[in-house]
Design an enzyme around this catalytic site. Structure first.
Site, short mmCIF file in Angstrom:
data_model
loop_
_atom_site.label_atom_id
_atom_site.label_comp_id
_atom_site.label_asym_id
_atom_site.label_seq_id
_atom_site.Cartn_x
_atom_site.Cartn_y
_atom_site.Cartn_z
N GLY A 1 1.37 -2.46 -6.29
CA GLY A 1 1.27 -1.14 -5.68
C GLY A 1 -0.11 -0.55 -5.90
O GLY A 1 -1.08 -0.90 -5.22
N GLY A 2 -0.22 0.32 -6.89
CA GLY A 2 -1.46 1.07 -7.14
C GLY A 2 -2.73 0.21 -7.19
O GLY A 2 -3.74 0.56 -6.57
N GLU B 1 11.96 2.18 -3.58
CA GLU B 1 11.72 3.50 -2.99
C GLU B 1 12.55 3.68 -1.72
O GLU B 1 13.00 4.78 -1.42
CB GLU B 1 10.21 3.69 -2.73
CG GLU B 1 9.47 3.92 -4.04
CD GLU B 1 8.06 3.35 -4.08
OE1 GLU B 1 7.45 3.13 -3.03
OE2 GLU B 1 7.56 3.10 -5.21
N SER C 1 3.55 -1.98 -12.05
CA SER C 1 2.35 -1.78 -12.88
C SER C 1 1.61 -3.07 -13.20
O SER C 1 1.06 -3.23 -14.29
CB SER C 1 2.70 -1.01 -14.17
OG SER C 1 3.22 0.26 -13.85
N GLY D 1 4.83 2.20 -10.85
CA GLY D 1 3.98 3.40 -10.83
C GLY D 1 3.97 4.16 -12.14
O GLY D 1 3.49 5.29 -12.20
N TRP E 1 0.82 -1.22 0.00
CA TRP E 1 0.00 0.00 0.00
C TRP E 1 0.85 1.28 0.00
O TRP E 1 0.33 2.37 -0.13
CB TRP E 1 -0.94 0.01 1.22
CG TRP E 1 -1.95 -1.10 1.24
CD1 TRP E 1 -2.11 -2.11 0.30
CD2 TRP E 1 -2.94 -1.34 2.24
NE1 TRP E 1 -3.13 -2.94 0.67
CE2 TRP E 1 -3.67 -2.49 1.86
CE3 TRP E 1 -3.29 -0.69 3.42
CZ2 TRP E 1 -4.71 -3.00 2.62
CZ3 TRP E 1 -4.33 -1.19 4.18
CH2 TRP E 1 -5.04 -2.33 3.78
N LYS E 2 2.14 1.11 0.21
CA LYS E 2 3.06 2.27 0.28
C LYS E 2 2.53 3.26 1.32
O LYS E 2 1.93 2.85 2.31
CB LYS E 2 3.26 2.88 -1.11
CG LYS E 2 3.65 1.79 -2.12
CD LYS E 2 4.20 2.33 -3.41
CE LYS E 2 4.59 1.16 -4.32
NZ LYS E 2 5.24 1.56 -5.55
P1 13P Z 1 2.85 -0.24 -8.91
O1 13P Z 1 2.05 -1.52 -8.96
O2 13P Z 1 2.06 0.93 -8.46
O3 13P Z 1 3.62 -0.02 -10.16
O4 13P Z 1 3.95 -0.46 -7.74
C1 13P Z 1 4.70 -1.61 -7.73
C2 13P Z 1 5.45 -1.68 -6.46
O5 13P Z 1 6.36 -0.89 -6.23
C3 13P Z 1 5.07 -2.69 -5.48
O6 13P Z 1 5.99 -2.79 -4.45
#
Ligand code: 13P
Length: 251
Positions: free
Chosen positions: A234-235, A98, A213, A173, A10-11
């Site tokens: 992620g998203g 990140e 993604s 992302g 979920w960041k």
């Molecule tokens: P996204 O799915 O938003 O590209 O992010 C991937 C991610 O960094 C999962 O840790």
């Protein structure tokens, strides 16, 4: 046979109440029975307690997004493995790009964190992946090999418990996904490196997730590649229906 593992990172999103609501939505989508694959949600630290409660009675696992490599002590602002364990956390994402890019985490730091997580009984999800500049300079193999070797050095038999996540930085992302063939090529490389630092049998058993993604539209094809054993999302993990659709795509 490796059991696929789909984890939502979920960041820095979702308050604890929002996270609990998202978990309720995911449970509604997936049901509380036996899940087809291992499913994990990774809220921010502040949401872990509420998430653990929202997950009670479900088969979905709980993960954190980071931790410190030291035992409890004077490390202002940090969170240690035993604190996570006390909140029923079972997994921890380590060395996400990140963290490496914005917070200066090196392979040596990721290695210390991985060792501490394993010692505490957490399953580390250790992230590796090249940047766009590295890919364009044909350095993918070198960069990923070094990250895997150094982040996972000296784990002994515990290496078998680690989950590796291949996340090409240029795909995170950005909406740009690695093609199934591009991803498979690096996953196969990672498995070869794992065999070199352990043995063939251990390497064959280790799950390697793809991240970057991933969405319902591409998840199935990516996860049907021979060395892609799930996804780190992620998203798309922030929406119950999209996350559940990706989980179904892992079948
Ligand atoms: P996204 O799915 O938003 O590209 O992010 C991937 C991610 O960094 C999962 O840790």
């Amino acid at each position: 046979m490796r059991t696929k593992i789909v984890a939502g990172n979920w960041k820095m999103n979702k308050t604890s109440a929002e996270g609990a609501a998202l978990i309720a939505g995911i449970r509604k989508e997936l049901g509380d029975g036996k899940l087809p694959v291992e499913v994990v949600v990774c809220p921010p630290f502040t949401g872990l307690d509420a998430a653990a409660k929202a997950l009670a009675g479900s088969k979905i696992g709980l993960g954190a997004q980071n931790m410190h490599f030291e035992a409890p002590g004077a490390f202002t602002g940090e969170v240690c493995a035993e604190m996570l364990k006390a909140l029923c956390v079972q997994y921890v994402i380590l060395g996400h790009s990140e963290r490496r890019t914005f917070f200066g985490e090196t392979d040596a730091i990721v290695n210390r964190k991985t060792k501490m997580a394993l010692a505490a009984g957490l399953t580390p999800i250790v992230c590796v992946g090249e940047t766009l500049a590295e890919r364009e300079a044909n350095k993918t193999e070198k960069v990923v090999t070094t990250q895997v070797r150094d982040s996972l050095a000296g784990l002994g038999a515990d290496l078998a418990k680690v989950v590796v996540a291949y996340e090409p930085v240029w795909a995170i992302g950005t909406g740009k996904t690695a093609s199934p063939a591009q991803a498979q090529e690096v996953h196969a490389l990672i498995r070869r490196v794992l065999a070199v630092i352990s043995d063939g049998q251990t390497a064959t058993g280790i799950r390697i997730q793809y991240g970057g993604s991933m969405k319902p539209e591409n998840a199935k094809e990516l996860m049907s590649q021979p060395d892609i054993d799930g996804g780190l999302i992620g998203g798309a993990a922030l929406k119950a229906d999209a996350f559940a659709a990706i989980v179904r795509g892992a079948l």
